[in-house]
Design a protein around this motif. Sequence first.
Motif, PDB file in Angstrom:
ATOM      1  N   LEU A 166     -11.721  -6.569   5.635  1.00  0.00           N
ATOM      2  CA  LEU A 166     -10.989  -7.651   5.450  1.00  0.00           C
ATOM      3  C   LEU A 166     -11.735  -7.507   3.723  1.00  0.00           C
ATOM      4  N   LEU A 168     -14.320  -5.745   2.623  1.00  0.00           N
ATOM      5  CA  LEU A 168     -14.275  -3.548   2.359  1.00  0.00           C
ATOM      6  C   LEU A 168     -13.207  -3.994   1.234  1.00  0.00           C
ATOM      7  N   ALA A 169     -11.722  -3.550   2.230  1.00  0.00           N
ATOM      8  CA  ALA A 169     -11.199  -3.458   1.771  1.00  0.00           C
ATOM      9  C   ALA A 169     -10.642  -4.191   0.305  1.00  0.00           C
ATOM     10  N   ALA A 172     -12.745  -2.549  -2.755  1.00  0.00           N
ATOM     11  CA  ALA A 172     -11.619  -0.888  -2.995  1.00  0.00           C
ATOM     12  C   ALA A 172     -10.569  -1.454  -4.093  1.00  0.00           C
ATOM     13  N   ASP A 178      -5.136   1.209  -7.589  1.00  0.00           N
ATOM     14  CA  ASP A 178      -4.898   2.113  -7.221  1.00  0.00           C
ATOM     15  C   ASP A 178      -4.853   2.971  -5.738  1.00  0.00           C
ATOM     16  N   THR A 179      -6.324   2.977  -6.568  1.00  0.00           N
ATOM     17  CA  THR A 179      -6.253   4.160  -4.902  1.00  0.00           C
ATOM     18  C   THR A 179      -6.891   3.779  -3.721  1.00  0.00           C
ATOM     19  N   ALA A 180      -7.251   1.962  -3.979  1.00  0.00           N
ATOM     20  CA  ALA A 180      -7.207   1.222  -2.407  1.00  0.00           C
ATOM     21  C   ALA A 180      -6.067   1.855  -1.666  1.00  0.00           C
ATOM     22  N   ALA A 181      -5.057   1.642  -2.932  1.00  0.00           N
ATOM     23  CA  ALA A 181      -3.369   1.466  -1.815  1.00  0.00           C
ATOM     24  C   ALA A 181      -3.427   3.183  -1.237  1.00  0.00           C
ATOM     25  N   THR A 182      -3.806   4.208  -1.813  1.00  0.00           N
ATOM     26  CA  THR A 182      -3.710   5.591  -1.147  1.00  0.00           C
ATOM     27  C   THR A 182      -4.948   5.683   0.425  1.00  0.00           C
ATOM     28  N   MET A 183      -5.976   4.618   0.351  1.00  0.00           N
ATOM     29  CA  MET A 183      -6.805   4.440   1.889  1.00  0.00           C
ATOM     30  C   MET A 183      -5.324   2.668   2.617  1.00  0.00           C
ATOM     31  N   GLY A 184      -4.564   3.069   1.646  1.00  0.00           N
ATOM     32  CA  GLY A 184      -3.520   2.345   3.027  1.00  0.00           C
ATOM     33  C   GLY A 184      -3.547   0.556   2.409  1.00  0.00           C
ATOM     34  N   VAL A 185      -4.716   0.523   1.668  1.00  0.00           N
ATOM     35  CA  VAL A 185      -4.892  -1.533   1.605  1.00  0.00           C
ATOM     36  C   VAL A 185      -4.165  -1.649   0.837  1.00  0.00           C
ATOM     37  N   ARG A 186      -2.987  -2.855   1.494  1.00  0.00           N
ATOM     38  CA  ARG A 186      -1.635  -3.331   0.750  1.00  0.00           C
ATOM     39  C   ARG A 186      -1.860  -4.152  -0.851  1.00  0.00           C
ATOM     40  N   PRO A 187      -1.520  -3.932  -1.886  1.00  0.00           N
ATOM     41  CA  PRO A 187      -2.111  -4.551  -2.944  1.00  0.00           C
ATOM     42  C   PRO A 187      -2.306  -5.870  -2.941  1.00  0.00           C
ATOM     43  N   LEU A 189      -3.209  -7.794  -0.706  1.00  0.00           N
ATOM     44  CA  LEU A 189      -3.497  -8.460   0.400  1.00  0.00           C
ATOM     45  C   LEU A 189      -4.602  -8.728  -0.389  1.00  0.00           C
TER      46      LEU A 189
ATOM     47  N   VAL B  76       2.869   3.003  -1.830  1.00  0.00           N
ATOM     48  CA  VAL B  76       1.937   4.008  -1.600  1.00  0.00           C
ATOM     49  C   VAL B  76       1.012   3.385  -0.334  1.00  0.00           C
ATOM     50  N   HIS B  77       0.977   2.438   0.097  1.00  0.00           N
ATOM     51  CA  HIS B  77       0.123   1.688   1.737  1.00  0.00           C
ATOM     52  C   HIS B  77       0.718   2.222   2.707  1.00  0.00           C
ATOM     53  N   VAL B  80       1.169   6.122   3.226  1.00  0.00           N
ATOM     54  CA  VAL B  80      -0.455   6.075   4.419  1.00  0.00           C
ATOM     55  C   VAL B  80      -0.157   5.910   5.915  1.00  0.00           C
ATOM     56  N   PHE B  88      -7.413  13.071  -5.543  1.00  0.00           N
ATOM     57  CA  PHE B  88      -6.955  12.560  -6.994  1.00  0.00           C
ATOM     58  C   PHE B  88      -7.714  13.675  -7.998  1.00  0.00           C
ATOM     59  N   ARG B  92     -11.594   9.647  -7.833  1.00  0.00           N
ATOM     60  CA  ARG B  92     -11.420   7.985  -8.620  1.00  0.00           C
ATOM     61  C   ARG B  92     -11.809   7.602  -6.336  1.00  0.00           C
ATOM     62  N   PHE B  94     -14.723   4.683  -5.102  1.00  0.00           N
ATOM     63  CA  PHE B  94     -15.282   3.031  -5.865  1.00  0.00           C
ATOM     64  C   PHE B  94     -16.831   3.034  -6.176  1.00  0.00           C
ATOM     65  N   MET B  97     -19.719   1.328  -4.299  1.00  0.00           N
ATOM     66  CA  MET B  97     -19.861   1.480  -2.934  1.00  0.00           C
ATOM     67  C   MET B  97     -20.972   2.862  -2.848  1.00  0.00           C
ATOM     68  N   HIS B 108     -10.178   1.570   7.395  1.00  0.00           N
ATOM     69  CA  HIS B 108      -9.863  -0.246   7.736  1.00  0.00           C
ATOM     70  C   HIS B 108      -8.457  -0.169   8.937  1.00  0.00           C
ATOM     71  N   PHE B 115      -7.378  -7.703  10.301  1.00  0.00           N
ATOM     72  CA  PHE B 115      -8.604  -7.983   9.807  1.00  0.00           C
ATOM     73  C   PHE B 115      -9.214  -9.399   9.665  1.00  0.00           C
ATOM     74  N   THR B 172      -8.366   8.364   6.545  1.00  0.00           N
ATOM     75  CA  THR B 172      -7.003   7.587   6.935  1.00  0.00           C
ATOM     76  C   THR B 172      -6.255   8.393   8.180  1.00  0.00           C
TER      77      THR B 172
END
Lengths: 289, 271
Positions: A166, A168-169, A172, A178-187, A189, B76-77, B80, B88, B92, B94, B97, B108, B115, B172
């Motif tokens: 959590l 880490l998410a 991100a 926006d990029t975190a969302a492309t990793m599957g992180v619900r914004p 959250l 989006v999520h 995935v 991109f 893009r 982080f 990190m 994750h 979580f 992913t």
Amino acid sequence: MTFVIQLMSGLAVGCIYGLVAIGFSMIYRAMGLVNFAQADIMMIGAFLGYAILVAAPGIPFWLAIIGAMLGAALLGFVIERVAIRPSVARRADQVYLVLLTLGIGIVLSNGARLIWGADPVVYPTGLTHQTLTLAGYPLPAVYLYIAVVMPALLVGLHLFFTRTWLGLALRAAADDPDTAATMGVRPALATSVSFALASAIGAAAGVLYAPISYVSFDMGVIGVKAFAAAVVGTLGSIPGAVLGGFIIGLGETFGGQLIATEYQDSIAFAIMIGILLLKPTGLLSGARR
Amino acid sequence: MSNAAPILSLRGVTRRFGGLVAVRDVDLDVVPGTIHGLIGPNGAGKSTAFDLVSGVTPVSAGTIRFDGRDVTHLPVHMRVEAGICRTFQTPRLFEAMTVLETVLTGRHRHARCGFLGSMFSLGAKARDEAQQTEVALRLLALVGLDGEADTTVSGLSYGARRKLEIARALATEPRLLLLDEVASGLNPVETEFVAGIIRRLAAEGMTIVLVEHDMRFIMGLCERVTVLNFGARIADGPPVSVTGDEAVIEAYLGRPRTDATPRREARRQHG
């Protein structure tokens, strides 16, 4: 003699400012929003601690802290869900969001007045008047709790952000939603967890501050100084919030001693203005967050 | 066209930005397990098409189906989760990190403990974390960054950033990987290395769509190519037939001079 007592009291109040400032910074980092309800959530936390101590006399103080933190976390979560998120979803301008948080603060403070009354209350615990003697210096016993809780919370936060999924998410999403969302992180959250955490930390500050001060619906005014602390240390930076808290806390304590205690608030802001003139982005702006 | 049902299928997909039509009525079918190229001159709408498929930008009209399921309005999520992941045009990442943490953000949702659960059951957490770290390190080895696991992202070279973004997307476990100009800014050695990774992934059954400028890169890799120009599809087919297509040559090089048709008119015909 007075120097050490002043130093201790400055550090203690600095911790309180620092904790509230962490709340400001966490939410700012997660969604670029200054949440002016933060200090009133601290006030509610202080009252929750009071309610717990009244409802269960003799309960250990640390249980009151944890209870208040849980209650405030729930409150923060609900505030984000009910008030903040719908406004963000409708693409409200930042200015309106900040005004919204001010409004939420007013609702909380008047709500507290409705429930607990306009008169300040004192915690019904021995801790309120208790002093301990440290190397010959009499100090309020609650300082001991502050000295334990503050580092514990900082270590806990660090572990949370570096060792949990959590955390880490959240990092991100705070960096680039926006990029975190492309990793599957619900914004959403990131924002709801940040609100819950910031509120819990604020509540801890409120419960720790109560025995050195009093609890009242208008104690949220210290939030303005906590905000100054967050800005001094760079808004969005957690180490910066802690540093800023100490600077404002020690500065106003020693400054008040040198000039006159009634100028404490002005001194706190003079420090903020002075530092921002020299480093407009805050002291830790260059550092990694 | 192959008989296999397409894994990704666009029908009449359109995106308008104010008066500008960035993507116009595009149909596209991607066969599972293939490497599919999406090419076109600058401003042809390739990256916008990626934004539409990955959900970063909503469509103005049309439908997007992934694996038989309508994903047109999925956030989006959730795309995935369905198995679509992208990189991109400019990586893009982080910045604060470490390289390993970056790849773990893609893991994750595969972490077995929930979580909050991960914070309490320490034994299971440690086991799970070790497992996820192992997967992440394997992906870093695949892109040649296993020696940089503890490096902070902000200190990486441009080529390393590209590779890290691929590893993060792979974390992913996508079934459809969208790579946006993955070779741009890379030197020939790095380009060949990345092409090798792409071939390997496709051989393992992953479907890959490439948006690319570099024609040679695309022609050497793709089984099928779709060409966009001014947001519209002008050609679709195997690389050989597409490169011979007159409309494509014209879109890339302009109409031959001998034809004496003013450029503006040529454009109007396609617009």
